[in-house]
Design a protein around this motif. Structure first.
Motif, PDB file in Angstrom:
ATOM      1  N   ASN A  58     -38.696 -32.843 -28.926  1.00 13.97           N
ATOM      2  CA  ASN A  58     -40.116 -32.892 -28.512  1.00 13.97           C
ATOM      3  C   ASN A  58     -40.618 -34.491 -28.810  1.00 13.97           C
ATOM      4  OD1 ASN A  58     -41.107 -30.196 -27.579  1.00 13.97           O
ATOM      5  ND2 ASN A  58     -39.965 -29.692 -29.355  1.00 13.97           N
ATOM      6  N   ARG A  59     -39.905 -35.298 -29.641  1.00 18.61           N
ATOM      7  CA  ARG A  59     -40.549 -36.463 -30.152  1.00 18.61           C
ATOM      8  C   ARG A  59     -39.533 -37.787 -29.555  1.00 18.61           C
ATOM      9  NH1 ARG A  59     -44.044 -36.123 -34.746  1.00 18.61           N
ATOM     10  NH2 ARG A  59     -43.847 -38.043 -34.666  1.00 18.61           N
TER      11      ARG A  59
ATOM     12  N   LYS B 164     -42.698 -23.249 -33.332  1.00 16.84           N
ATOM     13  CA  LYS B 164     -44.078 -23.136 -33.772  1.00 16.84           C
ATOM     14  C   LYS B 164     -44.523 -24.319 -34.974  1.00 16.84           C
ATOM     15  CE  LYS B 164     -44.724 -18.171 -32.407  1.00 16.84           C
ATOM     16  NZ  LYS B 164     -44.944 -17.002 -33.232  1.00 16.84           N
TER      17      LYS B 164
ATOM     18  N   PRO C 189     -50.624 -31.882 -41.187  1.00 17.06           N
ATOM     19  CA  PRO C 189     -50.720 -30.352 -40.889  1.00 17.06           C
ATOM     20  C   PRO C 189     -49.985 -29.567 -41.908  1.00 17.06           C
ATOM     21  CG  PRO C 189     -50.089 -31.494 -39.001  1.00 17.06           C
ATOM     22  CD  PRO C 189     -50.049 -32.734 -40.331  1.00 17.06           C
TER      23      PRO C 189
ATOM     24  N   ARG D 285     -44.379 -27.610 -33.172  1.00 13.92           N
ATOM     25  CA  ARG D 285     -45.935 -27.745 -32.255  1.00 13.92           C
ATOM     26  C   ARG D 285     -47.029 -27.870 -33.267  1.00 13.92           C
ATOM     27  NH1 ARG D 285     -45.827 -22.572 -29.927  1.00 13.92           N
ATOM     28  NH2 ARG D 285     -44.043 -23.276 -28.887  1.00 13.92           N
ATOM     29  N   LEU D 286     -46.884 -27.164 -34.164  1.00 14.90           N
ATOM     30  CA  LEU D 286     -48.342 -27.588 -35.166  1.00 14.90           C
ATOM     31  C   LEU D 286     -48.322 -28.904 -35.807  1.00 14.90           C
ATOM     32  CD1 LEU D 286     -50.442 -26.728 -36.960  1.00 14.90           C
ATOM     33  CD2 LEU D 286     -48.897 -25.930 -38.801  1.00 14.90           C
TER      34      LEU D 286
ATOM     35  N   GLY E 236     -46.902 -31.531 -34.114  1.00 18.56           N
ATOM     36  CA  GLY E 236     -47.554 -32.525 -33.273  1.00 18.56           C
ATOM     37  C   GLY E 236     -47.018 -33.845 -33.345  1.00 18.56           C
ATOM     38  N   GLU E 237     -47.797 -34.998 -33.312  1.00 19.09           N
ATOM     39  CA  GLU E 237     -47.481 -36.319 -33.303  1.00 19.09           C
ATOM     40  C   GLU E 237     -47.524 -36.779 -34.750  1.00 19.09           C
ATOM     41  OE1 GLU E 237     -46.227 -38.129 -30.558  1.00 19.09           O
ATOM     42  OE2 GLU E 237     -46.301 -36.084 -29.826  1.00 19.09           O
TER      43      GLU E 237
END
Length: 225
Positions: free
Chosen positions: A83-84, A139, A123, A142-143, A145-146
């Motif tokens: 995802n990154r 999950k 987070p 996803r929390l 994020g960036e």
């Protein structure tokens, strides 16, 4: 990005031992490095500080199921790489001050220089269970994020960097940020102590002046490889 696997293996082993020597991990924890868009290299499945010179690291696929012999929470690394695109190094660790703060359901505020790299906040995944299935890992990431890091209540943290060297340094910075936050809380001044504004944090979170390189040098000093 494409990395020579022999050179990458040396870096991964040095990173694992640095995490152990600095007290960021004990029997548990792991680190990895992206090799290219489809693969990444993870440290041996042993206490990171005990990884031996030349010990074989494991090449894993970013987009395929993990083999059964791989540590379950390595799927957190895999989800980050999926995802990154900006991330080329990941550290999963359980340092003392960070564990204490996260167990309280708290994450550090950007109160000092090292904390600026995690502004505006880190987070917090509010669940102490191990992350050993893809759904949970998805999950958590996803929390995240960036952000550069995510805390997991009672279960440590994950940090991500543009390189593994950067990720190791960020792990050290996060532990120090948690130390400062606990000190502020213990003083009773948490409501009054300054917090860096987004502008202050952005200015302070610099990479100039070999900031990351010098800390990497410090953490890997006298390494056998």
């Amino acid at each position: 990005m494409s990395v020579n696997i022999n050179e990458a293996s040396v870096t991964v082993r040095k990173a694992a031992r640095a995490l152990g020597r600095s007290g960021l991990v004990h029997a548990y924890g792991h680190c990895s490095m992206r090799l290219d868009a489809g693969t990444f290299l993870v440290c041996p499945a042993s206490p990171p500080g005990l990884v031996g010179v030349g010990e074989e690291c494991t090449v894993l696929q970013v987009h395929e199921p993990l083999p059964e012999n791989v540590l379950g929470e390595v799927r957190l690394h895999q989800q980050i790489y999926q995802n990154r695109a900006d991330v080329n190094g990941v550290v999963r660790f359980m340092s003392p001050k960070m564990m204490s703060l996260a167990a309280m359901g708290l994450s550090p505020k950007p109160r000092h220089g090292f904390g600026s790299y995690f502004a505006p906040s880190v987070p917090l995944w509010d669940d102490p269970q191990l992350i050993r299935d893809d759904e949970r890992a998805q999950k958590v990431i996803r929390l995240m994020g960036e952000a550069k890091a995510v805390l997991m209540r009672g279960n440590g943290a994950v940090v991500a960097g543009q390189s593994l060297e950067e990720a190791v340094v960020l792990a050290w910075y996060l532990e120090d940020s948690c130390r400062v936050e606990l000190d502020v809380l213990a003083s009773g001044m948490a409501q009054h102590a300054p917090v860096l504004s987004n502008e202050e944090a952005a200015q302070r979170a610099t990479k100039a002046g070999r900031i990351f390189e010098r800390m990497w040098q410090f953490l890997t000093n006298d390494d056998e490889e």
